[in-house]
Design a protein around this motif. Sequence first.
Motif, PDB file in Angstrom:
ATOM      1  N   PHE A   2      -4.789   9.877  -8.898  1.00 59.39           N
ATOM      2  CA  PHE A   2      -5.100   8.913  -7.844  1.00 59.39           C
ATOM      3  C   PHE A   2      -6.604   8.726  -7.666  1.00 59.39           C
ATOM      4  CE2 PHE A   2      -0.652   9.284  -6.908  1.00 59.39           C
ATOM      5  CZ  PHE A   2      -0.339   7.993  -6.514  1.00 59.39           C
ATOM      6  N   LYS A  40      -4.045   9.683   1.480  1.00 65.25           N
ATOM      7  CA  LYS A  40      -3.533   8.424   0.931  1.00 65.25           C
ATOM      8  C   LYS A  40      -3.152   7.451   2.052  1.00 65.25           C
ATOM      9  CE  LYS A  40      -1.683  10.483  -3.310  1.00 65.25           C
ATOM     10  NZ  LYS A  40      -0.438  10.775  -4.061  1.00 65.25           N
ATOM     11  N   LEU A  57      -7.758  13.853  -3.293  1.00 67.39           N
ATOM     12  CA  LEU A  57      -6.870  13.178  -4.231  1.00 67.39           C
ATOM     13  C   LEU A  57      -6.805  13.926  -5.555  1.00 67.39           C
ATOM     14  CD1 LEU A  57      -7.918   9.441  -3.728  1.00 67.39           C
ATOM     15  CD2 LEU A  57      -6.097  10.710  -2.569  1.00 67.39           C
ATOM     16  N   LEU A  65      -6.336   6.046   3.440  1.00 66.18           N
ATOM     17  CA  LEU A  65      -6.888   5.069   2.500  1.00 66.18           C
ATOM     18  C   LEU A  65      -6.098   3.771   2.530  1.00 66.18           C
ATOM     19  CD1 LEU A  65      -7.731   7.405  -0.500  1.00 66.18           C
ATOM     20  CD2 LEU A  65      -9.356   5.895   0.649  1.00 66.18           C
ATOM     21  N   ALA A  66      -4.772   3.877   2.593  1.00 71.06           N
ATOM     22  CA  ALA A  66      -3.935   2.683   2.671  1.00 71.06           C
ATOM     23  C   ALA A  66      -4.283   1.859   3.910  1.00 71.06           C
ATOM     24  CB  ALA A  66      -2.453   3.074   2.690  1.00 71.06           C
ATOM     25  N   PHE A 125      -0.029   3.798  -3.273  1.00 67.21           N
ATOM     26  CA  PHE A 125      -0.325   5.227  -3.164  1.00 67.21           C
ATOM     27  C   PHE A 125       0.920   6.101  -3.324  1.00 67.21           C
ATOM     28  CE2 PHE A 125      -4.198   3.646  -0.964  1.00 67.21           C
ATOM     29  CZ  PHE A 125      -5.139   4.340  -1.715  1.00 67.21           C
ATOM     30  N   LYS A 126       2.034   5.493  -3.732  1.00 69.38           N
ATOM     31  CA  LYS A 126       3.275   6.222  -3.971  1.00 69.38           C
ATOM     32  C   LYS A 126       3.695   7.036  -2.746  1.00 69.38           C
ATOM     33  CE  LYS A 126       3.343   4.578  -8.113  1.00 69.38           C
ATOM     34  NZ  LYS A 126       4.190   3.400  -8.380  1.00 69.38           N
ATOM     35  N   LYS A 185      -6.976   5.967 -10.104  1.00 75.51           N
ATOM     36  CA  LYS A 185      -6.376   4.736  -9.601  1.00 75.51           C
ATOM     37  C   LYS A 185      -7.252   4.112  -8.527  1.00 75.51           C
ATOM     38  CE  LYS A 185      -1.923   2.787  -8.298  1.00 75.51           C
ATOM     39  NZ  LYS A 185      -0.481   3.051  -8.071  1.00 75.51           N
ATOM     40  N   LEU A 186      -7.803   4.935  -7.646  1.00 73.59           N
ATOM     41  CA  LEU A 186      -8.679   4.423  -6.594  1.00 73.59           C
ATOM     42  C   LEU A 186      -9.983   3.895  -7.195  1.00 73.59           C
ATOM     43  CD1 LEU A 186      -9.266   3.977  -3.597  1.00 73.59           C
ATOM     44  CD2 LEU A 186     -10.112   6.336  -3.486  1.00 73.59           C
ATOM     45  N   TRP A 213       0.809  -1.220   0.000  1.00 76.96           N
ATOM     46  CA  TRP A 213       0.000   0.000   0.000  1.00 76.96           C
ATOM     47  C   TRP A 213       0.841   1.269   0.000  1.00 76.96           C
ATOM     48  CZ3 TRP A 213      -4.548  -0.179  -1.855  1.00 76.96           C
ATOM     49  CH2 TRP A 213      -5.226  -1.414  -1.833  1.00 76.96           C
TER      50      TRP A 213
END
Length: 246
Positions: A167, A140, A163, A143-144, A120-121, A170-171, A116
Amino acid sequence: MSAIVAMNVYKKFGDFTALNGVNLDIQQGTFFGFCGPNGAGKSTLLKILTCQIPPSAGAASIFGLDIEEKPFTIKNQIAIMPESESPPSFLTAEEFLYFVAKVRELDNIEERVEKWLEFFKIVEKRNTLCKDLSKGMRQKVMLAATMMPDSPLLFLDEPFINLDPIFQRKLRVYLAEYIRRGGTIFMCTHILEIAEKLCSQLAIINRGTVIASGTMGQLRIAPNENLEQVFMRLVGNVEAGYVEGI
């Protein structure tokens, strides 16, 4: 099987009625979107369904378990992304994810945390104190922590709000795949475009009362009506200052 059931749920805070007889029946595998203006009761219902506060009247269950009788059993089967909370300021991003994993008694903790952080980088910020992260980075991290347990039911309160577009996309892709794998999502959001794209079932709440629910097809009165138009028609376009075409 029903994942979430709310039966005539009321919630009062003093003389103020936040929820006024809410009824919902959300089946497993549903991406459910809960929409409404500020103060309509969205977050209040989410807190009741996640066993954070009790209802004033009525009943609710998660996977057939009564929220007042089995709160700890329920909490082990769900994950919550709150709207306004941030990770603890005195922990780094990585430390917070390890903390969540330990509390949830997860296996393969290192593997989950790395997955994670990478998703999420956050890898380059893993040792940064959460208080020093940007608002988007803190989102992020939260969320992770929510996704890491891979719970069968997610409660998400405005998950896209901070975000960037990359992202957000991506999410969206991850949540759609999560549903395909059999998960269930209850999402409160103001971002109607995203809700329309993702959600298989929707409900609109205003002043504590669910005023409409169903699929997008059931909510429309015209073939090309989008969710924003449905929302403005039902909630009241005069109060919102809505102008057609803007």
